[in-house]
Design a protein around this motif. Sequence first.
Motif, PDB file in Angstrom:
ATOM      1  N   ALA A 168       0.821  -1.211   0.000  1.00  8.33           N
ATOM      2  CA  ALA A 168       0.000   0.000   0.000  1.00  8.33           C
ATOM      3  C   ALA A 168       0.856   1.262   0.000  1.00  8.33           C
ATOM      4  CB  ALA A 168      -0.928  -0.008   1.213  1.00  8.33           C
ATOM      5  N   ALA A 169       2.033   1.190   0.627  1.00  7.31           N
ATOM      6  CA  ALA A 169       2.930   2.347   0.685  1.00  7.31           C
ATOM      7  C   ALA A 169       3.664   2.578  -0.627  1.00  7.31           C
ATOM      8  CB  ALA A 169       3.934   2.170   1.822  1.00  7.31           C
ATOM      9  N   GLY A 170       3.595   1.595  -1.531  1.00  6.09           N
ATOM     10  CA  GLY A 170       4.235   1.741  -2.827  1.00  6.09           C
ATOM     11  C   GLY A 170       5.583   1.068  -2.951  1.00  6.09           C
ATOM     12  N   LEU A 171       5.965   0.264  -1.970  1.00  2.00           N
ATOM     13  CA  LEU A 171       7.230  -0.453  -2.037  1.00  2.00           C
ATOM     14  C   LEU A 171       7.118  -1.645  -2.987  1.00  2.00           C
ATOM     15  CD1 LEU A 171       8.181  -0.480   1.744  1.00  2.00           C
ATOM     16  CD2 LEU A 171       9.528   0.596  -0.063  1.00  2.00           C
ATOM     17  N   ALA A 172       8.101  -1.802  -3.868  1.00  2.00           N
ATOM     18  CA  ALA A 172       8.204  -3.031  -4.649  1.00  2.00           C
ATOM     19  C   ALA A 172       8.708  -4.124  -3.717  1.00  2.00           C
ATOM     20  CB  ALA A 172       9.163  -2.840  -5.821  1.00  2.00           C
ATOM     21  N   ILE A 173       8.167  -5.326  -3.859  1.00  3.12           N
ATOM     22  CA  ILE A 173       8.458  -6.392  -2.902  1.00  3.12           C
ATOM     23  C   ILE A 173       8.977  -7.626  -3.632  1.00  3.12           C
ATOM     24  CG2 ILE A 173       7.440  -7.978  -1.206  1.00  3.12           C
ATOM     25  CD1 ILE A 173       5.344  -5.700  -0.700  1.00  3.12           C
ATOM     26  N   LYS A 174      10.084  -8.162  -3.131  1.00  2.32           N
ATOM     27  CA  LYS A 174      10.580  -9.454  -3.586  1.00  2.32           C
ATOM     28  C   LYS A 174      10.579 -10.400  -2.404  1.00  2.32           C
ATOM     29  CE  LYS A 174      14.981 -10.182  -4.808  1.00  2.32           C
ATOM     30  NZ  LYS A 174      15.493 -11.345  -4.020  1.00  2.32           N
ATOM     31  N   ILE A 175       9.983 -11.545  -2.582  1.00  3.60           N
ATOM     32  CA  ILE A 175       9.942 -12.563  -1.548  1.00  3.60           C
ATOM     33  C   ILE A 175      11.161 -13.470  -1.688  1.00  3.60           C
ATOM     34  CG2 ILE A 175       8.635 -14.488  -0.574  1.00  3.60           C
ATOM     35  CD1 ILE A 175       7.257 -11.778  -0.253  1.00  3.60           C
ATOM     36  N   ASN A 176      11.865 -13.694  -0.602  1.00  2.00           N
ATOM     37  CA  ASN A 176      12.979 -14.646  -0.552  1.00  2.00           C
ATOM     38  C   ASN A 176      12.526 -15.901   0.170  1.00  2.00           C
ATOM     39  OD1 ASN A 176      14.739 -12.897  -1.822  1.00  2.00           O
ATOM     40  ND2 ASN A 176      15.699 -12.181   0.063  1.00  2.00           N
ATOM     41  N   THR A 177      12.615 -17.034  -0.494  1.00  2.61           N
ATOM     42  CA  THR A 177      12.188 -18.304   0.081  1.00  2.61           C
ATOM     43  C   THR A 177      13.346 -19.297   0.079  1.00  2.61           C
ATOM     44  OG1 THR A 177       9.894 -18.015  -0.637  1.00  2.61           O
ATOM     45  CG2 THR A 177      10.606 -20.259  -0.168  1.00  2.61           C
ATOM     46  N   VAL A 178      13.736 -19.765   1.249  1.00  2.00           N
ATOM     47  CA  VAL A 178      14.748 -20.811   1.343  1.00  2.00           C
ATOM     48  C   VAL A 178      14.065 -22.145   1.072  1.00  2.00           C
ATOM     49  CG1 VAL A 178      16.431 -21.956   2.819  1.00  2.00           C
ATOM     50  CG2 VAL A 178      16.122 -19.482   2.977  1.00  2.00           C
ATOM     51  N   ALA A 179      14.558 -22.867   0.086  1.00  2.00           N
ATOM     52  CA  ALA A 179      13.992 -24.172  -0.257  1.00  2.00           C
ATOM     53  C   ALA A 179      14.466 -25.204   0.758  1.00  2.00           C
ATOM     54  CB  ALA A 179      14.419 -24.580  -1.669  1.00  2.00           C
ATOM     55  N   LEU A 180      13.524 -25.829   1.451  1.00  2.00           N
ATOM     56  CA  LEU A 180      13.840 -26.766   2.530  1.00  2.00           C
ATOM     57  C   LEU A 180      13.191 -28.116   2.242  1.00  2.00           C
ATOM     58  CD1 LEU A 180      13.159 -24.269   5.450  1.00  2.00           C
ATOM     59  CD2 LEU A 180      15.412 -25.097   4.734  1.00  2.00           C
ATOM     60  N   LYS A 181      14.023 -29.105   2.066  1.00  2.00           N
ATOM     61  CA  LYS A 181      13.537 -30.442   1.752  1.00  2.00           C
ATOM     62  C   LYS A 181      12.641 -30.970   2.876  1.00  2.00           C
ATOM     63  CE  LYS A 181      15.249 -35.010   0.391  1.00  2.00           C
ATOM     64  NZ  LYS A 181      16.490 -35.821   0.175  1.00  2.00           N
ATOM     65  N   GLY A 182      11.485 -31.468   2.490  1.00  6.99           N
ATOM     66  CA  GLY A 182      10.569 -32.042   3.463  1.00  6.99           C
ATOM     67  C   GLY A 182       9.823 -31.022   4.293  1.00  6.99           C
ATOM     68  N   VAL A 183      10.059 -29.728   4.027  1.00  7.01           N
ATOM     69  CA  VAL A 183       9.410 -28.676   4.804  1.00  7.01           C
ATOM     70  C   VAL A 183       8.478 -27.855   3.920  1.00  7.01           C
ATOM     71  CG1 VAL A 183       9.756 -26.632   6.245  1.00  7.01           C
ATOM     72  CG2 VAL A 183      11.341 -28.565   6.420  1.00  7.01           C
TER      73      VAL A 183
END
Length: 352
Positions: A168-183
């Motif tokens: 809503a504030a206008g920030l561009a957002i990138k999500i960082n996801t650590v790939a975790l086996k079995g999780v």
Amino acid sequence: MPDDVRPLQQSAPLIDPFARAITYLRVSVTDRCDFRCVYCMAEDMTFLPKSEVLSIEELERLCRAFVRLGVRKLRLTGGEPLVRRGVMTLIERLGALLDRDGLGRGALDELTLTTNGSQLAKHSDALVRAGVRRVNVSLDTLDPAKFTTITRWGKLEKVLDGLAAAKAAGLAIKINTVALKGVNEDEIHRLAEWAGAEGFDLTFIEVMPLGEIGADVGTANRVDQFFPLSMVRARLKERWTLDESDHATGGPARYWTVRETGQRLGFITPLTHNFCESCNRVRLTCTGTLYMCLGQEDAADLRGPLRASGDDGLLDDAIREAITRKPKGHDFVIDRRRSAPAVSRHMSVTGG
């Protein structure tokens, strides 16, 4: 003219032994965090005493030194940077260095941060006013129970509220996801679909062997967590059309565009595909220690010359000397024959 708006006199740029220009500094403003993610730190962490941590003014002076020496991008990290008392003052002062109109009247192209999102509802508007235009948010699952298991202390709802406020504030957002086996390997498609619908870019990251993380939740051995991103990408291609992209942010991610959503997918692969040949960054800790490589132990003490004198020349010389020791690449290995982490310090100390 006040110090916080005084133009910086640019010096000769920082060039490492492999002819790479160092233009990107990641700064850990605190080793503290309000989460205890299972791949990042132990639940019973012992944090640095406050006496060892640089003041906001000292962090600003160090950042200004790097900008003076040619750094064009600053990323504030932690720990969780937004839990650091006074951090918004630092962000506002560094924001004054930005080239906001694109006319070359600022010394800095970008000021950004990596956050767990827990404090974004409180700070997003102020971040935008300071000149921050995008943030990276660490988020490994969209399942509330699983989120609490991974973060130990976190609540998914609070992070989602923070993301909504940032958007809503206008920030561009990138999500960082650590790939975790079995999780979270069963959520690959769900995360891509959600990010696309929200207008977020998404980057998957391989787990890195940094620091002891404890024996709870089955995480004593990172081999059990490791999920190669070649498998992640293969699974995504079963459902999505991925077009190679030449998009670059200055970091190590390599990007594809999801044709169906128009959003970008990034992959950071320190283990299955070493990305060091184009490394343009160094990492500064909240104690004033400079690491020339995330995956090496060699470091330079900048707190000494910082506090020894108000002479910027002494500090500049220390930075230049450190860059002459930047290695060609890291030594990350995940192997069942190696029980100890490749690097003993935690990611939260190094600055992500």
